[in-house]
Enzyme design. Structure first.
Site, PDB file in Angstrom:
ATOM      1  N   TYR A 303     108.743   2.369  29.641  1.00 42.83           N
ATOM      2  CA  TYR A 303     109.294   3.799  29.200  1.00 42.83           C
ATOM      3  C   TYR A 303     110.807   3.749  28.367  1.00 42.83           C
ATOM      4  CZ  TYR A 303     106.883   5.607  33.666  1.00 42.83           C
ATOM      5  OH  TYR A 303     106.194   6.438  34.607  1.00 42.83           O
ATOM      6  N   GLU A 376     117.131  19.256  53.594  1.00 47.48           N
ATOM      7  CA  GLU A 376     116.406  20.346  53.237  1.00 47.48           C
ATOM      8  C   GLU A 376     117.404  21.278  52.127  1.00 47.48           C
ATOM      9  OE1 GLU A 376     113.975  20.689  56.299  1.00 47.48           O
ATOM     10  OE2 GLU A 376     112.006  19.239  55.221  1.00 47.48           O
TER      11      GLU A 376
END
Ligand SMILES: [Zn+2]
Ligand SMILES: [Zn+2]
Length: 401
Positions: A303, A376
């Site tokens: 990358y 979360e």
């Protein structure tokens, strides 16, 4: 109208839905280019909220297109969808149902947060001054097979309509929950891999002089490669050369015929990457030659550098700072790599992190660990940030950066 505040309120209002989506995705993780169920779920959700869907973009990728009532600029938001070959320990009620596959990098959260942003922007479509493209990308974790970003670009995801800006984020344990971390310029490294096959001549462990000992040669090569970083490159220029795999031999008194070394290299600019890529074979070959061993070397790019556009990122930092309850910090670059870099080579934009470390909830293990766990509570900040960035950048004047 304070849209930033409203978007966090909007994200709060759909929080339960976003968490439920994240849990559904977490329980059914799919490896690179196998994200079929995830892609189906994404398509269904996008259609449900009235967003046009393109499927099979970059093989298993999905793109949602939301056109505002007013024309303006085109902003792409990206989430990666793939899971990892990691075995999830039992415990969570929504734990992986697939043996040996786990969402251990938070991409389940990325997909859910982007769906949340899509819900928010669809709701505010009447005020949206431009177009938002939602990119659900496959195979971020699969550098060795090219990664999903490149495939999506090849399939024209940045055209028709042409994307003006792109944004993406990663959930990351390195930073505390609700903290955005970002920087102008290089954020993450260019990565590459190398494989060095040293061919000697085996024999008895008691008589090394009758052999060409590939284990000894391999040890010299491993040590010498560290000289690239410490002796041959500018010490203030970040880089890493790591040999991460060594394979040779069968037992204690047999000198084997060959040895194989594999490793990774990381740099923050293209010139240094080229230099490292050329030094690795040079060093390995000269050491092998000294001892009479043969040497086969493969060095490959993975990358590029994840390069945040400075002007765009300056605005992004301001926008992120306006999201209540969060904190935005400017961080030094990291030598991890990300195929979002390919998008940033084509289109100006910003990649940023969203912290998820929360020791009270046990969210302390690094990405890719089997114990990796996300907080979360951060999902709403992710959704709000993506929606807010898209909303702001779609309405930018043509003359603005
Ligand atoms: Zn990862
Ligand atoms: Zn990841």
């Amino acid at each position: 109208m304070n849209l930033t505040k409203n978007f966090l309120d909007d994200a709060q209002a759909i929080e339960d839905q976003v968490i439920a989506l994240r849990r559904r995705i977490h329980s059914n993780p799919e490896l690179a280019f196998q994200e079929r169920d995830t892609a189906r779920l994404v398509s269904e959700e996008l259609k449900r909220i009235g967003i046009r869907v393109q499927s099979h973009v970059g093989r298993t990728g999905v793109v949602g297109i939301l056109e505002g009532e007013i024309t303006g600029r085109v902003v792409a938001l990206r989430a990666d969808m793939d899971a990892l070959p990691v075995k999830e320990p039992p415990g969570l009620e929504f734990a992986s149902r697939k043996h040996g596959v786990m969402h251990a990098c938070g991409h389940d959260g990325h997909v859910a947060m982007l769906l949340g942003a899509a819900m928010i922007l669809a709701k505010h479509r009447a005020h949206l001054q431009g177009t938002v493209k939602f990119l659900f990308q496959p195979a971020e974790e699969a550098a060795e097979i090219g990664g999903g970003a490149r495939r999506m670009i090849e399939d024209g995801v940045l055209k028709k309509p042409k994307v003006d800006y792109i944004f993406g984020l990663h959930i990351f344990t390195n930073f505390p929950s609700r903290r955005f971390a970002v920087r102008e310029g290089p954020l993450m490294a260019a990565s590459g891999t190398f494989r060095i096959h040293i061919v000697g001549r085996g024999g008895h462990g008691s008589a090394p002089h009758q052999t060409i000992d590939p284990v000894y040669v391999a040890a010299q090569v491993i040590s010498a490669l560290q000289g690239i970083r410490s002796r041959m490159l500018d010490p203030v220029e970040p880089s890493v050369v790591s040999v991460c795999s060594v394979h040779s031999g069968t037992r204690n008194n047999i000198i084997p015929d060959d040895a194989v070394l594999e490793g990774t290299m990381r740099t923050l600019d293209e010139a240094t990457r080229k230099r490292v890529a050329s030094l690795i074979p040079k060093i390995a070959k000269s050491i092998c030659a000294t001892y009479g061993a043969k040497c086969e070397i493969e060095v490959e790019d993975a990358y590029p550098v994840t390069l945040n556009d400075p002007l765009v990122t300056r605005s992004v930092i301001e926008i992120l700072r306006s999201i209540p309850g969060s904190k935005t910090v400017v961080v030094p670059p990291l030598l991890i790599a990300e195929d979002f870099a390919f998008f940033l080579k084509e289109v100006p934009g910003t990649y940023y992190f969203l912290g998820t470390r929360n020791s009270e909830k046990g969210c302390i293990y690094p990405n890719h660990s089997s114990k990796f766990k996300i907080d979360e509570d951060i999902l709403k900040y992710g959704s709000a940030s993506l929606a807010t960035l898209a909303f702001n950048f779609t309405s930018r004047a043509r003359s603005a950066a």
